[in-house]
Scaffold this motif. Structure first.
Motif, PDB file in Angstrom:
ATOM      1  N   MET A  95      -8.365  18.581  -4.234  1.00 27.49           N
ATOM      2  CA  MET A  95      -9.108  17.452  -4.719  1.00 27.49           C
ATOM      3  C   MET A  95      -9.718  16.710  -3.528  1.00 27.49           C
ATOM      4  O   MET A  95      -9.050  16.461  -2.535  1.00 27.49           O
ATOM      5  CB  MET A  95      -8.181  16.518  -5.496  1.00 27.49           C
ATOM      6  N   ASN A  96     -11.001  16.393  -3.635  1.00 28.44           N
ATOM      7  CA  ASN A  96     -11.674  15.622  -2.595  1.00 28.44           C
ATOM      8  C   ASN A  96     -11.689  14.150  -2.974  1.00 28.44           C
ATOM      9  O   ASN A  96     -12.114  13.800  -4.070  1.00 28.44           O
ATOM     10  CB  ASN A  96     -13.116  16.102  -2.404  1.00 28.44           C
ATOM     11  N   ARG A  97     -11.224  13.321  -2.077  1.00 30.46           N
ATOM     12  CA  ARG A  97     -11.263  11.874  -2.314  1.00 30.46           C
ATOM     13  C   ARG A  97     -12.656  11.358  -2.018  1.00 30.46           C
ATOM     14  O   ARG A  97     -13.303  11.800  -1.078  1.00 30.46           O
ATOM     15  CB  ARG A  97     -10.267  11.163  -1.419  1.00 30.46           C
ATOM     16  N   GLU A  98     -13.116  10.389  -2.815  1.00 31.11           N
ATOM     17  CA  GLU A  98     -14.392   9.730  -2.563  1.00 31.11           C
ATOM     18  C   GLU A  98     -14.102   8.445  -1.788  1.00 31.11           C
ATOM     19  O   GLU A  98     -13.674   7.439  -2.350  1.00 31.11           O
ATOM     20  CB  GLU A  98     -15.104   9.398  -3.875  1.00 31.11           C
ATOM     21  N   TRP A  99     -14.320   8.496  -0.468  1.00 36.47           N
ATOM     22  CA  TRP A  99     -14.041   7.359   0.397  1.00 36.47           C
ATOM     23  C   TRP A  99     -15.200   6.376   0.352  1.00 36.47           C
ATOM     24  O   TRP A  99     -16.364   6.763   0.355  1.00 36.47           O
ATOM     25  CB  TRP A  99     -13.805   7.825   1.835  1.00 36.47           C
ATOM     26  N   ARG A 100     -14.878   5.112   0.271  1.00 34.47           N
ATOM     27  CA  ARG A 100     -15.864   4.029   0.257  1.00 34.47           C
ATOM     28  C   ARG A 100     -15.483   3.006   1.323  1.00 34.47           C
ATOM     29  O   ARG A 100     -14.328   2.944   1.725  1.00 34.47           O
ATOM     30  CB  ARG A 100     -15.896   3.347  -1.108  1.00 34.47           C
ATOM     31  N   THR A 101     -16.450   2.207   1.742  1.00 33.68           N
ATOM     32  CA  THR A 101     -16.167   1.137   2.687  1.00 33.68           C
ATOM     33  C   THR A 101     -16.097  -0.183   1.938  1.00 33.68           C
ATOM     34  O   THR A 101     -16.743  -0.362   0.912  1.00 33.68           O
ATOM     35  CB  THR A 101     -17.252   1.030   3.784  1.00 33.68           C
ATOM     36  N   GLY A 102     -15.301  -1.078   2.446  1.00 25.59           N
ATOM     37  CA  GLY A 102     -15.188  -2.390   1.823  1.00 25.59           C
ATOM     38  C   GLY A 102     -13.987  -3.139   2.343  1.00 25.59           C
ATOM     39  O   GLY A 102     -13.482  -2.873   3.434  1.00 25.59           O
ATOM     40  N   SER A 103     -13.542  -4.086   1.541  1.00 24.04           N
ATOM     41  CA  SER A 103     -12.355  -4.862   1.887  1.00 24.04           C
ATOM     42  C   SER A 103     -11.402  -4.854   0.701  1.00 24.04           C
ATOM     43  O   SER A 103     -11.808  -4.657  -0.442  1.00 24.04           O
ATOM     44  CB  SER A 103     -12.735  -6.299   2.256  1.00 24.04           C
ATOM     45  N   VAL A 104     -10.136  -5.062   1.008  1.00 19.08           N
ATOM     46  CA  VAL A 104      -9.090  -5.039  -0.012  1.00 19.08           C
ATOM     47  C   VAL A 104      -8.227  -6.283   0.156  1.00 19.08           C
ATOM     48  O   VAL A 104      -7.868  -6.654   1.267  1.00 19.08           O
ATOM     49  CB  VAL A 104      -8.219  -3.766   0.138  1.00 19.08           C
ATOM     50  N   GLU A 105      -7.913  -6.917  -0.954  1.00 16.56           N
ATOM     51  CA  GLU A 105      -6.987  -8.046  -0.948  1.00 16.56           C
ATOM     52  C   GLU A 105      -5.796  -7.670  -1.813  1.00 16.56           C
ATOM     53  O   GLU A 105      -5.969  -7.203  -2.945  1.00 16.56           O
ATOM     54  CB  GLU A 105      -7.670  -9.287  -1.514  1.00 16.56           C
ATOM     55  N   LEU A 106      -4.599  -7.852  -1.273  1.00 16.80           N
ATOM     56  CA  LEU A 106      -3.388  -7.494  -2.005  1.00 16.80           C
ATOM     57  C   LEU A 106      -2.764  -8.724  -2.658  1.00 16.80           C
ATOM     58  O   LEU A 106      -2.954  -9.854  -2.210  1.00 16.80           O
ATOM     59  CB  LEU A 106      -2.377  -6.841  -1.061  1.00 16.80           C
ATOM     60  N   VAL A 107      -1.998  -8.480  -3.702  1.00 12.86           N
ATOM     61  CA  VAL A 107      -1.247  -9.517  -4.390  1.00 12.86           C
ATOM     62  C   VAL A 107      -0.179 -10.059  -3.435  1.00 12.86           C
ATOM     63  O   VAL A 107       0.349  -9.319  -2.594  1.00 12.86           O
ATOM     64  CB  VAL A 107      -0.601  -8.912  -5.664  1.00 12.86           C
ATOM     65  N   ASP A 108       0.132 -11.341  -3.565  1.00 10.00           N
ATOM     66  CA  ASP A 108       1.197 -11.935  -2.751  1.00 10.00           C
ATOM     67  C   ASP A 108       2.469 -11.098  -2.856  1.00 10.00           C
ATOM     68  O   ASP A 108       2.838 -10.645  -3.944  1.00 10.00           O
ATOM     69  CB  ASP A 108       1.486 -13.359  -3.205  1.00 10.00           C
ATOM     70  N   GLY A 109       3.118 -10.892  -1.718  1.00 11.05           N
ATOM     71  CA  GLY A 109       4.341 -10.095  -1.682  1.00 11.05           C
ATOM     72  C   GLY A 109       4.110  -8.661  -1.228  1.00 11.05           C
ATOM     73  O   GLY A 109       5.054  -7.949  -0.929  1.00 11.05           O
ATOM     74  N   TYR A 110       2.843  -8.230  -1.178  1.00  6.70           N
ATOM     75  CA  TYR A 110       2.505  -6.889  -0.692  1.00  6.70           C
ATOM     76  C   TYR A 110       1.769  -7.017   0.634  1.00  6.70           C
ATOM     77  O   TYR A 110       1.004  -7.962   0.834  1.00  6.70           O
ATOM     78  CB  TYR A 110       1.595  -6.148  -1.680  1.00  6.70           C
ATOM     79  N   SER A 111       1.983  -6.068   1.521  1.00  5.02           N
ATOM     80  CA  SER A 111       1.268  -6.097   2.800  1.00  5.02           C
ATOM     81  C   SER A 111       1.104  -4.678   3.330  1.00  5.02           C
ATOM     82  O   SER A 111       1.846  -3.774   2.970  1.00  5.02           O
ATOM     83  CB  SER A 111       2.010  -6.948   3.821  1.00  5.02           C
TER      84      SER A 111
END
Length: 62
Positions: free
Chosen positions: A1-17
């Motif tokens: 399976m080929n992943r479709e990589w994209r550029t951007g930013s990610v914000e996680l829910v409090d408690g995840y890092s």
């Protein structure tokens, strides 16, 4: 399976890092998981969908 990589930013829910700055990353969504490549971090990090608060997608890399 080929992943479709994209550029951007990610914000996680409090408690995840993750290691590194998530404001400019490569990411690929695969099932209920997000694969994240952070500049300066030598490995791909993976979080489950419930850990993600927001995704900003800028483009697909060339």
């Amino acid at each position: 399976m080929n992943r479709e990589w994209r550029t951007g930013s990610v914000e996680l829910v409090d408690g995840y890092s993750l290691e590194g700055d998530l404001s400019d990353v490569l990411f690929a969504i695969e099932g209920g998981f997000m694969n994240i490549r952070v500049p300066g971090v030598d490995h791909t990090q993976i979080v489950s969908a419930p850990a993600v608060r927001a995704i900003t997608c800028r483009s697909s890399p060339t």
